[in-house]
Write a protein that holds these residues in place. Structure first.
Motif, PDB file in Angstrom:
ATOM      1  N   GLU A  44       0.821  -1.209   0.000  1.00 35.90           N
ATOM      2  CA  GLU A  44       0.000   0.000   0.000  1.00 35.90           C
ATOM      3  C   GLU A  44       0.857   1.262   0.000  1.00 35.90           C
ATOM      4  OE1 GLU A  44      -2.598  -0.202   3.299  1.00 35.90           O
ATOM      5  OE2 GLU A  44      -3.728  -1.954   2.569  1.00 35.90           O
ATOM      6  N   GLU A  47       2.035   1.952  -3.462  1.00 35.22           N
ATOM      7  CA  GLU A  47       0.927   2.045  -4.404  1.00 35.22           C
ATOM      8  C   GLU A  47       0.939   0.928  -5.438  1.00 35.22           C
ATOM      9  OE1 GLU A  47       0.735   5.875  -6.172  1.00 35.22           O
ATOM     10  OE2 GLU A  47       0.862   6.965  -4.278  1.00 35.22           O
ATOM     11  N   LEU A  48       1.214  -0.292  -4.978  1.00 34.52           N
ATOM     12  CA  LEU A  48       1.203  -1.432  -5.885  1.00 34.52           C
ATOM     13  C   LEU A  48      -0.043  -2.291  -5.742  1.00 34.52           C
ATOM     14  CD1 LEU A  48       4.840  -2.842  -6.026  1.00 34.52           C
ATOM     15  CD2 LEU A  48       3.555  -1.664  -7.794  1.00 34.52           C
ATOM     16  N   THR A  49      -0.983  -1.865  -4.868  1.00 30.09           N
ATOM     17  CA  THR A  49      -2.215  -2.644  -4.730  1.00 30.09           C
ATOM     18  C   THR A  49      -3.027  -2.607  -6.016  1.00 30.09           C
ATOM     19  OG1 THR A  49      -2.219  -2.162  -2.366  1.00 30.09           O
ATOM     20  CG2 THR A  49      -4.261  -2.989  -3.328  1.00 30.09           C
ATOM     21  N   SER A  55       1.449   3.374 -11.736  1.00 31.78           N
ATOM     22  CA  SER A  55       1.817   3.125 -10.343  1.00 31.78           C
ATOM     23  C   SER A  55       3.165   2.430 -10.242  1.00 31.78           C
ATOM     24  CB  SER A  55       0.732   2.280  -9.668  1.00 31.78           C
ATOM     25  OG  SER A  55       0.623   1.015 -10.286  1.00 31.78           O
ATOM     26  N   ARG A  58       5.767   5.068 -10.729  1.00 35.40           N
ATOM     27  CA  ARG A  58       5.910   5.906  -9.546  1.00 35.40           C
ATOM     28  C   ARG A  58       6.742   5.188  -8.485  1.00 35.40           C
ATOM     29  NH1 ARG A  58       0.396   7.297 -10.459  1.00 35.40           N
ATOM     30  NH2 ARG A  58      -0.249   5.732  -8.922  1.00 35.40           N
ATOM     31  N   THR A  59       6.552   3.872  -8.395  1.00 37.61           N
ATOM     32  CA  THR A  59       7.359   3.089  -7.467  1.00 37.61           C
ATOM     33  C   THR A  59       8.827   3.126  -7.855  1.00 37.61           C
ATOM     34  OG1 THR A  59       5.490   1.611  -7.076  1.00 37.61           O
ATOM     35  CG2 THR A  59       7.664   0.803  -6.468  1.00 37.61           C
ATOM     36  N   ASN A  62      10.173   6.524  -6.936  1.00 38.51           N
ATOM     37  CA  ASN A  62      10.413   6.628  -5.495  1.00 38.51           C
ATOM     38  C   ASN A  62      11.662   5.862  -5.083  1.00 38.51           C
ATOM     39  OD1 ASN A  62       8.063   8.135  -5.250  1.00 38.51           O
ATOM     40  ND2 ASN A  62       6.792   6.360  -4.735  1.00 38.51           N
TER      41      ASN A  62
END
Length: 290
Positions: A44, A47-49, A55, A58-59, A62
């Motif tokens: 969560e 944001e991989l749910t 997403s 974005r991971t 990050n």
């Protein structure tokens, strides 16, 4: 964030994603329930749910912001996703370099580099730089322009060669990375893992196991009825030869049948073995014994 488009074939870039420096070590005292709660919290957090391309990127972004280097290969990226990368390594067929360098804001460095080559059409406003890059560097476009993008001796090319030369020279006082053992686990640990892997592979292939059981039972019944009570006859030399011949025939027949039936399975597992051994997971001897 370093992005390498390692291979360009058929108008797209393909490959895989490797993220280094992310390792989780959990002590044995942590039970499976607590471990699952921790994993769900991390999923969560990054944001991989809801798994989607945006997403995931974005991971990756990050992860890069923490100081790690991420190498990715991408397939037909959108403008937003392509703009999230810092550097690009573009190759053509034959492993020849086309572009190696930074992308810049809205891929300005990439666009300026190719637009500086005589004959290359300008990019249209709002057009995806990734799609434009693949279009102008296609083999058909190279033939039409009469140029080879791989032999462009630009300032960027000279800078990259100089950078490679500098990075290839070890720093004074540095030593080669050395490990006491080639594999991280002992021989018995490797054997245990290989046995567990082979056990799972057989259970996941019930058709193969069932056929081997069936054929072995049929052959055993056939030889058993043909040579029934042959071992009790030992009065003559010919009786002993018959007994030895029956054992030889049974072992040879079952051996050839099992060896021929296992070939398709071994062919698949051999590819996996080469990859895992090259990755340093285990040596050949534990795998063979398993």
């Amino acid at each position: 964030m370093d992005v390498q488009a390692e291979r360009k074939t058929g108008g797209y870039i393909e490959g895989n994603i490797t993220i280094s420096g992310m390792a989780a070590i959990t002590p044995r005292s942590v039970n499976s329930k607590a471990r699952k709660m921790f994993i769900d919290e991390i999923m969560e957090l990054i944001e991989l749910t809801p798994l989607a391309a945006a997403s995931v990127m974005r991971t990756v972004r990050n992860t890069v912001d923490t100081g790690r280097t991420v190498v990715c290969t991408i397939h037909q990226p959108s403008i937003d996703i392509f703009g999230g990368f810092d550097e690009l390594f573009l190759l053509k067929r034959g492993v020849q370099e086309i572009y190696v360098g930074p992308l810049g804001h809205r891929s300005c460095h990439l666009v300026n580099y190719f637009q500086g080559i005589e004959g290359v059409s300008k990019i249209k406003p709002g057009y995806n730089p990734a799609a434009w890059m693949l279009d102008i560097t296609s083999p058909g476009h190279e033939v039409a322009l009469g140029i080879d993008f791989a032999v462009q001796k630009s300032d960027l090319y000279k800078r990259n060669k100089e950078l490679i030369k500098q990075l290839s020279t070890p720093a004074p006082g540095s030593k080669d990375l050395n490990f006491r053992t080639r594999y991280s686990k002992s021989f018995f640990s490797q054997l245990k893992v290989c046995l567990w892997k082979q056990h799972l592979s057989y259970w996941r292939n019930p058709k193969y196991t069932a056929v081997r059981f069936f054929v072995t039972i049929v052959i055993s019944l056939m030889f058993g009825t043909m040579f029934w009570d042959l071992g009790s006859k030992r009065a003559k030399q010919q009786d002993l030869l018959n007994s030895m011949g029956s054992m030889y025939s049974a072992v040879l027949f079952l051996g050839i049948q099992n060896a021929s039936s296992v070939q398709p399975v071994v062919t698949i597992e051999r590819t996996v073995f080469y990859r895992e051994r090259a990755a340093g997971m285990y040596s050949a001897l534990p795998c063979v014994l398993a």
